[in-house]
Design an enzyme around this catalytic site. Structure first.
Site, PDB file in Angstrom:
ATOM      1  N   ASN A 257       0.914  -1.012  -0.002  1.00 14.09           N
ATOM      2  CA  ASN A 257      -0.080  -0.072   0.094  1.00 14.09           C
ATOM      3  C   ASN A 257       0.985   1.037  -0.033  1.00 14.09           C
ATOM      4  OD1 ASN A 257      -1.859   2.142   0.489  1.00 14.09           O
ATOM      5  ND2 ASN A 257      -2.290   1.504   2.676  1.00 14.09           N
TER       6      ASN A 257
ATOM      7  N   LYS B 203       0.254   4.042  -0.302  1.00 18.02           N
ATOM      8  CA  LYS B 203      -0.436   5.375   0.318  1.00 18.02           C
ATOM      9  C   LYS B 203       0.116   6.718  -0.750  1.00 18.02           C
ATOM     10  CE  LYS B 203       0.143   3.334   4.711  1.00 18.02           C
ATOM     11  NZ  LYS B 203       0.570   3.295   6.140  1.00 18.02           N
TER      12      LYS B 203
ATOM     13  N   HIS C  69      -9.018   1.835   5.093  1.00 18.93           N
ATOM     14  CA  HIS C  69      -7.787   1.846   5.718  1.00 18.93           C
ATOM     15  C   HIS C  69      -7.895   2.826   6.994  1.00 18.93           C
ATOM     16  CE1 HIS C  69      -3.465   2.866   6.703  1.00 18.93           C
ATOM     17  NE2 HIS C  69      -3.324   1.748   6.092  1.00 18.93           N
TER      18      HIS C  69
ATOM     19  N   GLU D 114      -6.238   5.159   7.689  1.00 16.71           N
ATOM     20  CA  GLU D 114      -5.715   6.575   7.683  1.00 16.71           C
ATOM     21  C   GLU D 114      -6.937   7.347   7.112  1.00 16.71           C
ATOM     22  OE1 GLU D 114      -2.208   5.705   5.496  1.00 16.71           O
ATOM     23  OE2 GLU D 114      -1.387   4.959   7.377  1.00 16.71           O
TER      24      GLU D 114
ATOM     25  N   GLU E  46      -4.962  -4.585  10.588  1.00 15.41           N
ATOM     26  CA  GLU E  46      -3.937  -3.461  10.808  1.00 15.41           C
ATOM     27  C   GLU E  46      -4.225  -2.811  12.264  1.00 15.41           C
ATOM     28  OE1 GLU E  46      -1.907  -2.503   6.867  1.00 15.41           O
ATOM     29  OE2 GLU E  46      -3.521  -1.018   7.331  1.00 15.41           O
TER      30      GLU E  46
ATOM     31  N   GLY F 105       3.133   2.491  10.467  1.00 13.49           N
ATOM     32  CA  GLY F 105       4.050   3.401  10.390  1.00 13.49           C
ATOM     33  C   GLY F 105       4.813   4.026  11.815  1.00 13.49           C
TER      34      GLY F 105
ATOM     35  N   SER G 208       3.790  -2.026  10.047  1.00 15.47           N
ATOM     36  CA  SER G 208       5.233  -2.190  10.080  1.00 15.47           C
ATOM     37  C   SER G 208       5.933  -3.561   9.888  1.00 15.47           C
ATOM     38  CB  SER G 208       5.678  -1.664  11.605  1.00 15.47           C
ATOM     39  OG  SER G 208       5.494  -0.509  11.800  1.00 15.47           O
TER      40      SER G 208
HETATM   41  P1  13P Z   1       3.515   0.325   7.442  1.00 14.04           P
HETATM   42  O1  13P Z   1       3.872  -0.897   6.761  1.00 14.04           O
HETATM   43  O2  13P Z   1       4.353   1.576   7.018  1.00 14.04           O
HETATM   44  O3  13P Z   1       3.452   0.406   8.984  1.00 14.04           O
HETATM   45  O4  13P Z   1       1.940   0.543   7.059  1.00 14.04           O
HETATM   46  C1  13P Z   1       1.357  -0.315   7.289  1.00 14.04           C
HETATM   47  C2  13P Z   1       0.001  -0.137   6.273  1.00 14.04           C
HETATM   48  O5  13P Z   1      -1.027   0.931   6.858  1.00 14.04           O
HETATM   49  C3  13P Z   1      -0.551  -0.687   5.263  1.00 14.04           C
HETATM   50  O6  13P Z   1      -1.802  -0.436   4.829  1.00 14.04           O
END
Ligand code: 13P
Length: 252
Positions: A9, A11, A95, A97, A167, A173, A213
């Site tokens: 992903n 982002k 997601h 976010e 997640e 992140g 992560s």
């Molecule tokens: P990270 O791998 O950067 O922690 O992000 C995970 C994520 O949100 C994937 O959708």
């Protein structure tokens, strides 16, 4: 048996030019590594470059969101038909976010999931608890609720095109990965919710990813867990080496 799916992903990262460059570099390295499906979910503007670069490879392209209406006055949104016509096969929905910054709710996650499935897209539906919710002891309740809400009115047949990604918000992140045991437990709650809604057979057949992560160092241990059928990978999907290492862990 359920399919292992390793999905990046991206982002809000990578331009169209960088997208083409990245996929052209990645494709020969992951060629033939077919014990998992390999997906890159990219920003909307990068989709044409991604689809073009991935042609003839084992890399599949996904989007990061989809609107629930077929068309209309929804400035800034993208419909499922626009995505399928552009060659997109997967889409990330709900997601954290989007839930945190863009007002996404369990209801809109459900509507988007239905729109994606009805258009023939594969939906990667995200669920996850915040640190506060975990500390209050609501992880199981919340994961089951989010999973069932997201999949309301989805048919058992359509579940073949659903992936759920667990997640934990506190692991996204942050560099803090859930332990393999926590990931397995969270994914297990998701699977239990699917079993309650659709029956044990559907639950056993559904791919449940872990995300948060995941990287080249911890992927093997996470993927070894019974309930972890792949990863949804943010930061490490932006680096060819790290992403390849995760694909390799899924092919070991
Ligand atoms: P990270 O791998 O950067 O922690 O992000 C995970 C994520 O949100 C994937 O959708």
């Amino acid at each position: 048996m359920r399919k292992t799916v390793i999905a990046g992903n991206w982002k809000m990262n990578m331009t169209p030019a960088k997208t083409a460059e990245f996929i052209k570099a990645l494709a020969p390295i992951v060629a033939g590594k077919d014990k998992c499906d390999i997906v890159l979910c990219v920003p909307a503007i990068d989709i044409p470059a991604a689809v073009e670069a991935a042609k003839g490879t084992n890399i599949k392209i996904g989007a990061e969101n989809v609107h629930f209406k077929a068309s209309g006055a929804y400035t800034g949104e993208i419909s499922a038909e626009m995505l399928t016509e552009a060659g997109v096969e997967y889409v990330v929905i709900g997601h954290s976010e989007r839930r945190q910054y863009f007002g996404e709710t369990d209801k809109t996650v459900n509507l988007r999931t239905l729109a994606a499935l009805n258009a023939g897209l594969k939906a990667i539906v995200c669920v996850g608890e915040t640190l506060e919710e975990r500390e209050l002891g609501y992880t199981e309740t919340l994961l089951k609720y989010q999973t069932k809400m997201a999949l309301t009115n989805v048919t058992a047949e359509q579940m073949k095109n659903v992936i759920v990604a667990y997640e934990p918000v506190w692991a996204i992140g942050t560099g803090v990965t859930a332990t393999a045991e926590q990931a397995d437990e969270g994914n297990g709650y998701v699977r239990a919710a699917i079993a309650e809604a659709f029956g044990a057979d559907v639950a056993e057949a559904t791919t449940v990813q872990y995300g948060g992560s995941m990287n080249d160092k911890n992927a093997a241990e996470l993927l070894a867990k019974t309930n972890v059928d792949g990863g949804l990978i943010g930061g490490a999907s932006l680096k060819t080496d790290a992403f390849t290492a995760i694909v390799d862990a899924a092919n070991a």
